[in-house]
Write a protein that holds these residues in place. Structure first.
Motif, PDB file in Angstrom:
ATOM      1  N   VAL A   1      66.550  52.074  49.398  1.00  0.00           N
ATOM      2  CA  VAL A   1      67.049  52.754  50.502  1.00  0.00           C
ATOM      3  C   VAL A   1      66.208  52.148  51.747  1.00  0.00           C
ATOM      4  N   ILE A   2      66.921  52.532  52.752  1.00  0.00           N
ATOM      5  CA  ILE A   2      66.118  51.832  54.147  1.00  0.00           C
ATOM      6  C   ILE A   2      66.688  53.062  55.025  1.00  0.00           C
ATOM      7  N   GLY A   3      65.659  52.966  56.184  1.00  0.00           N
ATOM      8  CA  GLY A   3      65.723  53.937  57.166  1.00  0.00           C
ATOM      9  C   GLY A   3      64.405  54.153  57.823  1.00  0.00           C
ATOM     10  N   THR A   4      64.272  55.321  58.730  1.00  0.00           N
ATOM     11  CA  THR A   4      63.217  55.717  59.550  1.00  0.00           C
ATOM     12  C   THR A   4      62.122  56.626  58.613  1.00  0.00           C
ATOM     13  N   ILE A   5      60.812  56.788  58.988  1.00  0.00           N
ATOM     14  CA  ILE A   5      59.961  57.613  57.948  1.00  0.00           C
ATOM     15  C   ILE A   5      60.510  59.039  57.976  1.00  0.00           C
ATOM     16  N   ASP A   6      61.275  59.430  58.884  1.00  0.00           N
ATOM     17  CA  ASP A   6      61.819  60.729  58.735  1.00  0.00           C
ATOM     18  C   ASP A   6      62.819  60.776  57.602  1.00  0.00           C
ATOM     19  N   GLU A   7      63.624  59.714  57.563  1.00  0.00           N
ATOM     20  CA  GLU A   7      64.731  59.746  56.554  1.00  0.00           C
ATOM     21  C   GLU A   7      64.013  59.399  55.076  1.00  0.00           C
ATOM     22  N   MET A   8      62.917  58.700  55.140  1.00  0.00           N
ATOM     23  CA  MET A   8      62.064  58.658  53.837  1.00  0.00           C
ATOM     24  C   MET A   8      61.588  59.988  53.467  1.00  0.00           C
ATOM     25  N   MET A   9      61.291  60.760  54.346  1.00  0.00           N
ATOM     26  CA  MET A   9      60.443  61.901  54.109  1.00  0.00           C
ATOM     27  C   MET A   9      61.787  62.882  53.493  1.00  0.00           C
ATOM     28  N   LYS A  10      62.777  62.826  53.870  1.00  0.00           N
ATOM     29  CA  LYS A  10      63.780  63.743  53.236  1.00  0.00           C
ATOM     30  C   LYS A  10      64.691  63.004  52.085  1.00  0.00           C
ATOM     31  N   ASN A  11      64.370  61.749  51.634  1.00  0.00           N
ATOM     32  CA  ASN A  11      65.271  61.189  50.631  1.00  0.00           C
ATOM     33  C   ASN A  11      65.059  61.988  49.262  1.00  0.00           C
ATOM     34  N   GLU A  12      65.944  61.996  48.670  1.00  0.00           N
ATOM     35  CA  GLU A  12      65.836  62.540  47.424  1.00  0.00           C
ATOM     36  C   GLU A  12      65.479  61.486  46.184  1.00  0.00           C
ATOM     37  N   HIS A  13      65.165  60.346  46.370  1.00  0.00           N
ATOM     38  CA  HIS A  13      65.361  59.491  45.124  1.00  0.00           C
ATOM     39  C   HIS A  13      63.942  59.466  44.491  1.00  0.00           C
ATOM     40  N   PRO A  14      63.722  59.832  43.306  1.00  0.00           N
ATOM     41  CA  PRO A  14      62.602  60.100  42.526  1.00  0.00           C
ATOM     42  C   PRO A  14      61.450  59.375  43.111  1.00  0.00           C
ATOM     43  N   TRP A  15      61.499  58.121  43.111  1.00  0.00           N
ATOM     44  CA  TRP A  15      60.328  57.279  43.558  1.00  0.00           C
ATOM     45  C   TRP A  15      59.861  57.367  45.242  1.00  0.00           C
ATOM     46  N   VAL A  16      60.971  57.286  45.845  1.00  0.00           N
ATOM     47  CA  VAL A  16      60.846  57.686  47.192  1.00  0.00           C
ATOM     48  C   VAL A  16      60.187  58.812  47.372  1.00  0.00           C
ATOM     49  N   MET A  17      60.430  60.110  46.789  1.00  0.00           N
ATOM     50  CA  MET A  17      59.932  61.422  47.011  1.00  0.00           C
ATOM     51  C   MET A  17      58.447  61.304  46.528  1.00  0.00           C
ATOM     52  N   SER A  18      58.255  60.714  45.315  1.00  0.00           N
ATOM     53  CA  SER A  18      56.712  60.412  44.777  1.00  0.00           C
ATOM     54  C   SER A  18      56.073  59.802  45.899  1.00  0.00           C
TER      55      SER A  18
END
Length: 270
Positions: A242-259
């Protein structure tokens, strides 16, 4: 763009890769491996002009490998990497030198030459790419020291005489020696105390704004990602997930990104 990458973008809600004139660095279908082990496979990535891009991923996922592949220090097996519009695999020797003069690199642990003084380290790119008098190189080295917030008496010190924070700043001064448009930073705040790391983040942000630098920053530092990065790219499963802003990272549902961004440690920090 690979079909798998495009599909993942739809699944995880990531904006499509751009194709406008603001793309300074573009990677398409890049595969890198060592022997039978594949580290990166069919990877796509764009870096926009003027942005600070944070590049994150689990240990051993290939963050530094990708940076070294872009720099030409590690060979890729397939794919295309373009920087400043040049396809580096097809570039002539002169075109390659032109590209290399427009980027600077801060490696992990600084990678200063231990037998050279700070001033001599900063002058290494000048000696390689320019034909300047010793007096002018001394003056330019002094300007770079000032730019990164080091005292002038650091010029004649050896790396072993510097603190960890000073080594980072001296290495950044060397990366800026040729007034680059693009700077690669590999774990620039690792090993620094929180105050030193925050000061280094502020320095990077100020330099990016005042000099118009594009910054490609490999980091694990959540503070850096929150405070100075315009976008964040997440490496996993041998590609950019995934790629995006920090706000988008905080909302992303990919398991590793969430963790990573919403796990217990991250929530304690913010």
């Amino acid at each position: 763009m690979s079909e798998q990458f495009a599909e993942d973008q739809k699944v995880h809600g990531v904006p499509s890769i751009e194709h406008d004139g603001d793309i300074l660095l573009s990677a398409r279908g890049v595969t890198v491996g060592f022997g039978p082990k594949i580290i990166l496979q069919d990877l796509d990535l764009d870096v926009r002009k003027g942005e600070i891009l944070g590049f994150v991923g689990g240990s051993g996922t290939g963050k530094s490998v990708l940076m070294r592949a872009i720099l030409g220090l590690t060979p890729k097996r397939t794919g295309t990497i373009k920087v400043f519009g040049y396809d580096l695999a097809k570039a002539s020797e002169q075109e390659r030198k032109t590209v290399e003069r427009r980027w600077g690199v801060l490696f992990q642990q600084g990678a200063l030459f231990s037998s050279l003084t700070v001033k001599q380290n900063i002058q290494v790119p000048m000696r390689e790419h320019l034909n300047l008098s010793p007096r002018l190189m001394d003056e330019l080295a002094g300007l770079k020291l000032e730019l990164v917030g080091l005292p002038q008496d650091a010029a004649d010190k050896f790396p072993s005489e510097l603190s960890g924070g000073m080594v980072k700043r001296a290495s950044l001064a060397r990366a800026l020696a040729l007034d680059p448009d693009l700077v690669f930073l590999d774990e620039p705040t690792s090993g620094l105390d929180p105050i030193g790391a925050a000061a280094f983040d502020k320095l990077i942000a100020n330099l990016s704004e005042t000099l118009g630098l594009t910054v490609y920053m490999v980091t694990h530092d959540l503070d850096s990602l929150h405070s100075i990065c315009d976008r964040i790219a997440v490496l996993g499963e041998k590609r950019v997930l995934v790629i995006g802003t920090i706000d988008e990272m905080m909302k992303n549902e990919h398991p590793w990104v969430m963790s990573y961004f919403r796990g217990e440690r991250a929530l304690r920090r913010f």
